[in-house]
Scaffold this motif. Structure first.
Motif, short mmCIF file in Angstrom:
data_model
loop_
_atom_site.label_atom_id
_atom_site.label_comp_id
_atom_site.label_asym_id
_atom_site.label_seq_id
_atom_site.Cartn_x
_atom_site.Cartn_y
_atom_site.Cartn_z
N ALA A 190 1.70 -3.53 1.14
CA ALA A 190 1.45 -3.92 2.53
C ALA A 190 1.41 -2.63 3.34
CB ALA A 190 2.55 -4.85 3.03
N ARG A 191 0.24 -2.29 3.90
CA ARG A 191 0.00 -0.97 4.48
C ARG A 191 -0.42 -1.04 5.94
NH1 ARG A 191 -3.53 2.63 0.73
NH2 ARG A 191 -1.49 2.77 -0.29
N SER A 192 0.05 -0.06 6.70
CA SER A 192 -0.31 0.05 8.11
C SER A 192 -0.51 1.52 8.45
CB SER A 192 0.78 -0.54 9.00
OG SER A 192 0.50 -0.34 10.38
N GLN A 193 -1.17 1.79 9.56
CA GLN A 193 -1.26 3.17 10.04
C GLN A 193 0.08 3.61 10.60
OE1 GLN A 193 -4.62 3.05 12.81
NE2 GLN A 193 -5.84 4.16 11.32
N PRO A 202 11.68 -0.56 22.39
CA PRO A 202 11.54 -1.50 21.27
C PRO A 202 10.69 -0.91 20.15
CG PRO A 202 11.16 -2.62 23.37
CD PRO A 202 11.23 -1.15 23.67
N VAL A 203 11.15 -1.10 18.92
CA VAL A 203 10.41 -0.57 17.77
C VAL A 203 9.08 -1.32 17.65
CG1 VAL A 203 10.47 -0.12 15.30
CG2 VAL A 203 12.58 -0.02 16.62
N PRO A 204 7.97 -0.63 17.56
CA PRO A 204 6.67 -1.32 17.52
C PRO A 204 6.48 -2.09 16.21
CG PRO A 204 6.38 1.02 17.15
CD PRO A 204 7.81 0.83 17.53
N THR A 205 5.74 -3.20 16.30
CA THR A 205 5.35 -3.96 15.11
C THR A 205 4.31 -3.18 14.33
OG1 THR A 205 5.78 -6.08 16.18
CG2 THR A 205 4.32 -6.10 14.28
N MET A 206 4.52 -3.09 13.03
CA MET A 206 3.56 -2.42 12.16
C MET A 206 2.65 -3.49 11.57
SD MET A 206 4.53 0.64 12.68
CE MET A 206 3.65 1.61 11.46
N PHE A 207 1.41 -3.52 11.98
CA PHE A 207 0.48 -4.58 11.59
C PHE A 207 -0.13 -4.25 10.23
CE2 PHE A 207 0.81 -5.12 16.18
CZ PHE A 207 1.04 -6.49 16.25
N THR A 208 0.52 -4.75 9.19
CA THR A 208 0.14 -4.43 7.82
C THR A 208 -0.93 -5.39 7.29
OG1 THR A 208 2.02 -5.76 7.09
CG2 THR A 208 2.34 -3.38 7.19
N SER A 209 -1.73 -4.86 6.39
CA SER A 209 -2.64 -5.67 5.57
C SER A 209 -2.43 -5.23 4.12
CB SER A 209 -4.09 -5.48 6.00
OG SER A 209 -4.45 -4.11 6.01
N LEU A 210 -2.93 -6.02 3.18
CA LEU A 210 -2.66 -5.75 1.77
C LEU A 210 -3.76 -4.89 1.15
CD1 LEU A 210 -1.33 -9.19 0.46
CD2 LEU A 210 -0.10 -7.35 1.64
N PHE A 211 -3.31 -3.92 0.34
CA PHE A 211 -4.21 -3.03 -0.39
C PHE A 211 -3.90 -3.13 -1.87
CE2 PHE A 211 -4.75 -1.47 3.81
CZ PHE A 211 -5.91 -0.69 3.85
N GLU A 212 -4.93 -2.97 -2.68
CA GLU A 212 -4.77 -2.97 -4.14
C GLU A 212 -4.97 -1.55 -4.66
OE1 GLU A 212 -7.69 -4.29 -7.59
OE2 GLU A 212 -6.77 -6.06 -6.66
N GLY A 218 -7.28 5.29 -9.83
CA GLY A 218 -6.79 5.89 -8.59
C GLY A 218 -7.43 5.32 -7.34
N THR A 219 -8.36 4.35 -7.49
CA THR A 219 -9.01 3.77 -6.32
C THR A 219 -8.07 2.81 -5.59
OG1 THR A 219 -9.94 1.98 -7.68
CG2 THR A 219 -11.29 3.95 -7.36
N GLN A 220 -8.26 2.72 -4.27
CA GLN A 220 -7.46 1.83 -3.45
C GLN A 220 -8.38 1.05 -2.52
OE1 GLN A 220 -3.88 3.49 -1.76
NE2 GLN A 220 -3.91 5.26 -3.12
N ASN A 221 -8.23 -0.27 -2.51
CA ASN A 221 -9.11 -1.12 -1.71
C ASN A 221 -8.30 -2.11 -0.88
OD1 ASN A 221 -11.70 -0.15 -2.77
ND2 ASN A 221 -11.04 -1.10 -4.68
N GLN A 222 -8.72 -2.29 0.36
CA GLN A 222 -8.11 -3.32 1.21
C GLN A 222 -8.57 -4.68 0.73
OE1 GLN A 222 -8.62 -2.64 5.38
NE2 GLN A 222 -7.71 -4.60 5.99
#
Length: 282
Positions: A190-193, A202-212, A218-222
């Protein structure tokens, strides 16, 4: 159990701060926490004890003694034991004193016979942030110190061999905030910038999406694409299915989505949940 029903209990051992079954189902690995003496912190001791010990202390066998040093490995207790697929290694997290534990916890690995100990790295004290590969002595974990999730949270995979090799997979400018093995050669994160602008409030929400992550190439895809102000969290893999929770915000309820590996589209499986489901896995 007696005649298929729960029937009482028996005490096995005292002085235990953490434990887990050995894969053989006949023994436990247990830890005894450290105490502060005038001469410094006592070592944390790990024991191998039979399940029918009956409080008979002489049956406990010292497996390993972890020297405590505030400049090297610092913990008061260890726990969250997890065995590798072949049962030859066990990983566990150390917990320092309270404030320190919010920012850094040592991740360690010990051979089942207690002969080889490895200090793997530092991470936050989240049990789901370190997991063994399905069929290999590889340990994936999210490294990085600091209690705030806005930066310095990186996926690493450690090869547990005579000489431990580690590879980092999180690109610069990003943070990984959960992980799961999809297959022996693929990991879901689960990755976010990163958010290095935030400093207080307040601690900001980290808007994650899933990456494989494909470990071979070594490739990585959302692989998931939540809408703006949505986040995908808590990936879980069961057989050929991947599940996760999609939320509007970390504090709100969400929906559990499910996707089969051979299908492109996901569907809503369970609506309006507070937490991700606990799924029984054989």
């Amino acid at each position: 159990m007696k005649d298929g029903r729960p029937y009482g209990f028996e005490n096995v051992s005292l002085g235990v701060s953490g434990f887990e079954w050995y894969p053989n189902g006949k023994e436990f690995i247990v830890s005894a926490g450290s105490t502060r003496l005038p001469t410094g912190w006592e070592p944390i001791k790990l024991y191998r004890i039979p399940k029918d010990m009956h409080l008979y202390e002489k049956r406990a066998k010292l497996l390993y003694s972890i020297p405590i040093d505030e400049n090297h490995i610092f913990a008061v207790t260890v726990g969250d034991f997890k065995w590798s697929d072949d049962g030859k290694w066990v990983s566990f997290l150390g917990t320092p004193t309270p404030s320190w534990a919010m920012d850094s916890n040592p991740l360690c690995v010990l051979s089942s016979d207690g002969k080889v100990f490895k200090d793997i790295g530092r991470m936050l004290g989240f049990n789901d942030w370190f997991k063994w590969a399905p069929h290999a002595n590889q340990l994936a974990y999210i490294s990085g110190e600091g209690r705030f999730l806005v930066e310095n949270k990186n996926t690493k995979i450690a090869e547990i061999k005579a000489s431990t090799k580690q590879v980092e997979y999180t690109p610069k400018g990003y943070v990984d905030l959960d992980l799961e093995w999809l297959s022996p050669s693929k990991v879901i994160v689960a990755r976010s910038q990163e958010n290095k602008v935030w400093e207080e409030g307040p601690v900001p929400t980290m808007f994650t999406s899933l990456f494989e992550i494909d470990l071979g190439s070594g490739t990585q895809n959302q692989i998931t694409f939540p809408m703006e102000n949505e986040l995908d969290v808590d990936p879980q893999v069961v057989g050929s299915y991947l599940t996760w929770v999609r939320k509007q915000d970390e504090t709100h309820k969400g929906d559990v989505l499910i996707k089969h590996e051979k299908k492109k589209e996901a569907r809503i499986w369970i609506e309006d949940v507070d937490f991700s489901p606990v799924i029984f896995k054989k």
